[in-house]
Structure formats: C-alpha cells, structure tokens
Design a protein around this motif. Structure first.
Motif, PDB file in Angstrom:
ATOM      1  N   ALA A 258       0.576  -1.211  -0.059  1.00  0.00           N
ATOM      2  CA  ALA A 258       0.156   0.056  -0.154  1.00  0.00           C
ATOM      3  C   ALA A 258       0.907   1.215   0.118  1.00  0.00           C
ATOM      4  O   ALA A 258       0.389   2.291  -0.768  1.00  0.00           O
ATOM      5  CB  ALA A 258      -0.892  -0.083   1.088  1.00  0.00           C
ATOM      6  N   ARG A 259       1.961   1.101   0.659  1.00  0.00           N
ATOM      7  CA  ARG A 259       2.870   2.481   0.640  1.00  0.00           C
ATOM      8  C   ARG A 259       3.543   2.539  -0.523  1.00  0.00           C
ATOM      9  O   ARG A 259       3.609   3.684  -1.034  1.00  0.00           O
ATOM     10  CB  ARG A 259       3.832   2.282   1.913  1.00  0.00           C
ATOM     11  N   ARG A 260       3.957   1.601  -1.354  1.00  0.00           N
ATOM     12  CA  ARG A 260       4.626   1.873  -2.496  1.00  0.00           C
ATOM     13  C   ARG A 260       3.457   2.049  -3.442  1.00  0.00           C
ATOM     14  O   ARG A 260       3.817   3.026  -4.369  1.00  0.00           O
ATOM     15  CB  ARG A 260       4.899   0.160  -3.085  1.00  0.00           C
ATOM     16  N   LEU A 261       2.195   1.609  -3.302  1.00  0.00           N
ATOM     17  CA  LEU A 261       1.201   2.286  -4.405  1.00  0.00           C
ATOM     18  C   LEU A 261       0.848   3.638  -4.063  1.00  0.00           C
ATOM     19  O   LEU A 261       0.791   4.479  -5.207  1.00  0.00           O
ATOM     20  CB  LEU A 261      -0.161   1.333  -3.980  1.00  0.00           C
ATOM     21  N   GLY A 262       1.265   4.109  -2.771  1.00  0.00           N
ATOM     22  CA  GLY A 262       0.989   5.442  -2.207  1.00  0.00           C
ATOM     23  C   GLY A 262       1.983   6.421  -3.141  1.00  0.00           C
ATOM     24  O   GLY A 262       1.471   7.500  -3.651  1.00  0.00           O
ATOM     25  N   ASP A 263       3.230   5.987  -3.326  1.00  0.00           N
ATOM     26  CA  ASP A 263       4.236   6.380  -3.918  1.00  0.00           C
ATOM     27  C   ASP A 263       3.909   6.837  -5.549  1.00  0.00           C
ATOM     28  O   ASP A 263       3.751   7.875  -6.277  1.00  0.00           O
ATOM     29  CB  ASP A 263       5.684   5.766  -4.134  1.00  0.00           C
ATOM     30  N   PHE A 264       3.364   5.621  -6.149  1.00  0.00           N
ATOM     31  CA  PHE A 264       2.666   5.673  -7.429  1.00  0.00           C
ATOM     32  C   PHE A 264       1.374   6.724  -7.787  1.00  0.00           C
ATOM     33  O   PHE A 264       1.575   7.690  -8.768  1.00  0.00           O
ATOM     34  CB  PHE A 264       2.195   4.384  -8.208  1.00  0.00           C
ATOM     35  N   VAL A 265       0.636   6.938  -6.814  1.00  0.00           N
ATOM     36  CA  VAL A 265      -0.501   7.698  -6.640  1.00  0.00           C
ATOM     37  C   VAL A 265      -0.005   9.397  -6.576  1.00  0.00           C
ATOM     38  O   VAL A 265      -0.591   9.981  -7.559  1.00  0.00           O
ATOM     39  CB  VAL A 265      -1.378   7.358  -5.169  1.00  0.00           C
ATOM     40  N   ARG A 266       1.166   9.508  -5.832  1.00  0.00           N
ATOM     41  CA  ARG A 266       1.808  10.651  -5.823  1.00  0.00           C
ATOM     42  C   ARG A 266       2.351  11.325  -7.318  1.00  0.00           C
ATOM     43  O   ARG A 266       2.067  12.072  -7.708  1.00  0.00           O
ATOM     44  CB  ARG A 266       2.714  11.186  -4.715  1.00  0.00           C
ATOM     45  N   GLU A 267       2.828  10.220  -7.619  1.00  0.00           N
ATOM     46  CA  GLU A 267       3.728  10.264  -9.099  1.00  0.00           C
ATOM     47  C   GLU A 267       2.714  10.374 -10.158  1.00  0.00           C
ATOM     48  O   GLU A 267       3.103  11.273 -10.906  1.00  0.00           O
ATOM     49  CB  GLU A 267       4.399   9.251  -9.355  1.00  0.00           C
ATOM     50  N   ALA A 268       1.613  10.032  -9.830  1.00  0.00           N
ATOM     51  CA  ALA A 268       0.731  10.220 -11.092  1.00  0.00           C
ATOM     52  C   ALA A 268      -0.392  11.606 -11.068  1.00  0.00           C
ATOM     53  O   ALA A 268      -1.090  11.819 -11.813  1.00  0.00           O
ATOM     54  CB  ALA A 268      -0.458   9.055 -11.118  1.00  0.00           C
ATOM     55  N   GLY A 269       0.325  12.416 -10.064  1.00  0.00           N
ATOM     56  CA  GLY A 269      -0.465  13.727  -9.758  1.00  0.00           C
ATOM     57  C   GLY A 269      -1.524  13.649  -9.006  1.00  0.00           C
ATOM     58  O   GLY A 269      -2.397  14.554  -9.325  1.00  0.00           O
ATOM     59  N   MET A 280      -4.731   0.517   2.925  1.00  0.00           N
ATOM     60  CA  MET A 280      -5.629   0.958   2.134  1.00  0.00           C
ATOM     61  C   MET A 280      -4.881   2.502   1.637  1.00  0.00           C
ATOM     62  O   MET A 280      -4.219   3.125   2.495  1.00  0.00           O
ATOM     63  CB  MET A 280      -6.890   1.712   2.909  1.00  0.00           C
ATOM     64  N   VAL A 281      -5.152   2.968   0.637  1.00  0.00           N
ATOM     65  CA  VAL A 281      -4.707   4.120  -0.006  1.00  0.00           C
ATOM     66  C   VAL A 281      -5.863   4.965  -0.615  1.00  0.00           C
ATOM     67  O   VAL A 281      -6.631   4.563  -1.389  1.00  0.00           O
ATOM     68  CB  VAL A 281      -3.727   3.726  -1.350  1.00  0.00           C
ATOM     69  N   PHE A 282      -6.023   6.267  -0.189  1.00  0.00           N
ATOM     70  CA  PHE A 282      -6.994   7.017  -0.244  1.00  0.00           C
ATOM     71  C   PHE A 282      -6.490   8.177  -1.123  1.00  0.00           C
ATOM     72  O   PHE A 282      -5.372   8.836  -0.786  1.00  0.00           O
ATOM     73  CB  PHE A 282      -7.697   7.469   0.684  1.00  0.00           C
ATOM     74  N   ALA A 283      -7.047   8.548  -2.475  1.00  0.00           N
ATOM     75  CA  ALA A 283      -6.624   9.525  -3.251  1.00  0.00           C
ATOM     76  C   ALA A 283      -7.685  10.341  -3.766  1.00  0.00           C
ATOM     77  O   ALA A 283      -8.669   9.717  -4.114  1.00  0.00           O
ATOM     78  CB  ALA A 283      -5.624   8.780  -4.362  1.00  0.00           C
ATOM     79  N   GLU A 284      -7.290  11.469  -4.021  1.00  0.00           N
ATOM     80  CA  GLU A 284      -8.190  12.518  -4.594  1.00  0.00           C
ATOM     81  C   GLU A 284      -7.571  12.821  -6.101  1.00  0.00           C
ATOM     82  O   GLU A 284      -6.360  13.206  -6.119  1.00  0.00           O
ATOM     83  CB  GLU A 284      -8.215  13.831  -3.754  1.00  0.00           C
ATOM     84  N   VAL A 285      -8.446  12.787  -6.803  1.00  0.00           N
ATOM     85  CA  VAL A 285      -8.383  13.315  -8.170  1.00  0.00           C
ATOM     86  C   VAL A 285      -8.284  14.654  -8.386  1.00  0.00           C
ATOM     87  O   VAL A 285      -9.578  14.932  -8.211  1.00  0.00           O
ATOM     88  CB  VAL A 285      -8.891  12.453  -9.334  1.00  0.00           C
ATOM     89  N   PRO A 286      -7.381  15.568  -8.600  1.00  0.00           N
ATOM     90  CA  PRO A 286      -7.812  16.811  -8.760  1.00  0.00           C
ATOM     91  C   PRO A 286      -8.413  17.112 -10.020  1.00  0.00           C
ATOM     92  O   PRO A 286      -8.056  16.436 -10.959  1.00  0.00           O
ATOM     93  CB  PRO A 286      -6.010  17.556  -8.960  1.00  0.00           C
ATOM     94  N   THR A 287      -9.109  18.130 -10.102  1.00  0.00           N
ATOM     95  CA  THR A 287     -10.129  18.417 -11.208  1.00  0.00           C
ATOM     96  C   THR A 287      -9.217  18.929 -12.512  1.00  0.00           C
ATOM     97  O   THR A 287      -9.546  19.109 -13.453  1.00  0.00           O
ATOM     98  CB  THR A 287     -11.202  19.331 -10.709  1.00  0.00           C
ATOM     99  N   THR A 288      -8.018  19.503 -12.074  1.00  0.00           N
ATOM    100  CA  THR A 288      -7.192  20.020 -12.985  1.00  0.00           C
ATOM    101  C   THR A 288      -6.725  18.676 -14.012  1.00  0.00           C
ATOM    102  O   THR A 288      -6.284  18.902 -14.975  1.00  0.00           O
ATOM    103  CB  THR A 288      -6.035  20.531 -12.562  1.00  0.00           C
TER     104      THR A 288
END
Ligand code: TLP
Length: 349
Positions: A258-269, A280-288
């Motif tokens: 999950a922590r590794r996936l968190g790194d990808f989530v950040r890298e994806a913007g 668990m990894v919770f991510a918000e998709v920026p509207t931009t």
C-alpha cells in the motif's frame, strides 16, 4: 492482461491450504454445539483476543449488529462517529433492528473528552446513553489505526460513566501488525469486539464476535433470532484456523504494498489523503487532472479495478491476492491512466 483487483480486501480467494482444510474439516451440527472445528476456531479466537468467549458469525455487519443488540436496550443512545461503518454502511440496522438512537461525533475519532461531553444527568426525559462504538482500523479515515493508549483512554472514560464500549475491528489484525502490538492489547479496554476473517485474513466468509461469557450467550440468542444460526459451519471455520496460523504476519506485506502504491499515486499527480497506515490508499483526483469517474474508467480499461469514486476520492485496497510485482504493474497502469487523460485534454483544447 491480468486484472488487478484493488476494490477491497474482501475479494481474496481462499488459499490452497484453506481449500484443503475446508475439504477435510471435521464437522457437526453447530446448533447442538457438535461442530468441533467451529469450537476450536471460537476457542482460539477468544484466546487471541484475551476475552472469555467468542462466537463465529456470518459477517462483520452481523457481528456488529449482534453486539449492539446484546449490549444495549431498545431506545438507548449510542455514541459513534458519523463516518464509521456501523452508522454509514450497515443498512441503518442499528435503528431499524436494534431500535437505537445514534449520537454522532463529527469525524472518525471518538475521544475521551467527547465521551464525557455526551453524558447527560439521569432523567426520564432523555434517551439513556449506554454504548460507545469505535472502529479499528478506520475504513473511511484511510485505514488509520487507533493505538492501545487511545483505546484504553476511551475505555476508561466510558467505563467511568457506566457505558459499555464496542469495537468494530473488521481489520483489527491490520492495526495490530501495523502498530506492532498484540490484538489482545488493542481490545483490552473494550467490552465487545467484532473482527472479520473475510478481509485481510483471506477467508471466504465469517467474522468473530468476542466478549464476556454472558454477553456472548445473549448474542447467540440474537444470532439465532435473526437467522444467523449455522449447521456444519466447520466447513468455513476451517479456513479461519488456517488464517490464524498463516495470514496474520503477512499483513505487513499488504501494508508495504500500500505504501508503494501511495508513491505511484503521488507520481501520477493525484493527492494522497493522509498517510498510508495499513492496507488502504485514499487518493483525490484533482479536477485539473481529470474527472474522478473518467479516471476510474481509464484504470478499468487498463485492467485495474477500483470501486466507483466517492466525489473525487478513490480507495485502493491491498490484500493477499496482489503481490509486490502486481503493485509495480498497478503503478504503471496508474501512471498510464493519468498520462492518457492529460493527452486527451491537450487534444480537446
Ligand atoms: N467493508 C467493506 C464494504 O463496506 C462492503 C469494504 O470493502 O471495506 N466494518 C468495517 C470497518 C468494514 O469495512 C466492513 C466491510 C464491515 C464492518 C462489514 O463487514 P461485512 O462486509 O463482513 O459485513
């Protein structure tokens, strides 16, 4: 293309060892107390939790409901978070079946101060507050953990005022592994607890409720009343015994993934919501970047399954059926989905 399913840790299939144990399980009619495998599971669960008695039930939802029914009287008030699973995601059964009045705390954490502030002087006018509910790990709060000290402090505040405490510990073992403590320490300050075999522990079905003997006997009557009595349940209790032996320590792998996936989530913007505490990894998709529904669709096209977003928030859950290599692959798919959209936007302009 291999589908990588991160919708929930409930999607795991039983391991080969579980399937063998299930096929070979010694069983009997559990109504008569004749199923030795169920008895063994319940004894081991009680010992693990350091509680006098435990009982197998069909689901976490059923376990929580039984604990409400056995731990309160109709018309009582229950103090709980407005984003906890019992309040949000159990069909309103605390009101419709148990006849309870929720007294809500804003946000995931119930603090000792909030417990004390909720107490009213005894009166025949107001509802009687009799129970506090906690959740560990906390689902909506991103799989975050309640520490031993926090659980103890809430337990002391509640008990000091004559209230009971119930813990929805659907993912209790994730909390114990992440915090590096024993589950019995995490539940020492609560009167009743539910945990799920069918989540991170990888079983096909089942949850456990635990507490004092008389409490479990009351819960057993309620289990029968709501149609949760079981016959040769040793068939799936056998998977639970395998889980106790082989699926607890490995939860650390899910947390690392999950922590590794968190790194990808950040890298994806995407914006990571809070720290990654467990699986668990919770991510918000920026509207931009893009609309969250479009992003989930772009993941789906790439064989990465997640639940529909809530607003612009997406949840990814790691579990025994996704390996470290799967997470590397999932990360690449996440990056590709994010890039695809940026390209689409450029074309649209
Ligand atoms: N949670 C499920 C969904 O809500 C269906 C999930 O995918 O996370 N307490 C907590 C904290 C839970 O997260 C869940 C299930 C339950 C209780 C209920 O367990 P089940 O699904 O066994 O009734």
């Amino acid at each position: 293309m291999k589908t990588i399913d991160l919708r929930s840790d409930t999607v795991t299939r039983p391991t080969p060892a579980m399937r063998r144990a299930m096929a070979e399980a010694e069983v009997g009619d559990n109504f008569y107390g004749d199923d030795p495998t169920v008895r063994r599971l319940e004894e081991q669960a009680a010992a693990l939790l350091g509680k006098p008695a435990a009982m197998l039930v069909l689901s976490g939802t059923m376990g929580n409901l039984l604990c409400l029914l056995a731990g309160t009287e109709r018309g009582d008030a229950v103090l709980l978070s407005d984003v906890c699973h019992i309040y949000l995601n159990e069909g309103g059964s605390m009101a419709s079946i148990a006849g309870l009045l929720p007294t809500l705390v804003n946000g995931p954490l119930v603090t000792p101060e909030q417990v004390l502030a909720a107490i009213r002087p005894p009166s025949i006018l107001g509802p009687r507050l009799s129970l506090v509910c906690l959740e560990n790990t906390h689902n909506v709060a991103g799989g975050s953990c309640l520490t031993v000290a926090q659980s103890r402090a809430i337990g002391e505040a509640a008990h000091g005022k004559g209230l009971r405490v119930h813990l929805d510990g659907a993912r209790l073992f994730n909390a114990a592994v992440a915090l590096g403590v024993g589950v019995h320490d995490l539940v020492a300050g609560v009167d009743s607890v539910t945990f799920c075999l069918s989540k991170g522990l990888g079983c096909p079905v089942g949850s456990i409720v635990a507490g004092e003997r008389d409490f479990i006997e009351r819960a057993r009557r309620w289990r029968q009343a709501i149609g949760g009595g079981m016959r040769q349940a040793g068939v799936f209790a056998a998977a639970g015994l395998v889980a106790f032996d082989s699926m607890i320590d490995r939860l650390a792998d899910d947390h690392r993934n999950a922590r590794r996936l968190g790194d990808f989530v950040r890298e994806a913007g995407l914006r990571l919501v809070g720290e990654v505490a467990t699986n668990m990894v919770f991510a918000e998709v920026p509207t931009t970047l893009m609309d969250a529904d479009a992003f989930v669709a772009a993941l789906g096209v790439r064989g990465l399954r997640v639940n529909p977003p809530k607003g612009n928030r997406i949840r990814f859950v790691t579990h025994a059926d996704v390996s470290a290599a799967d997470i590397e692959e999932a990360g690449q798919r996440l990056l590709a989905a994010a890039r695809s959209n940026v390209r689409q936007r450029q074309w649209a302009q």
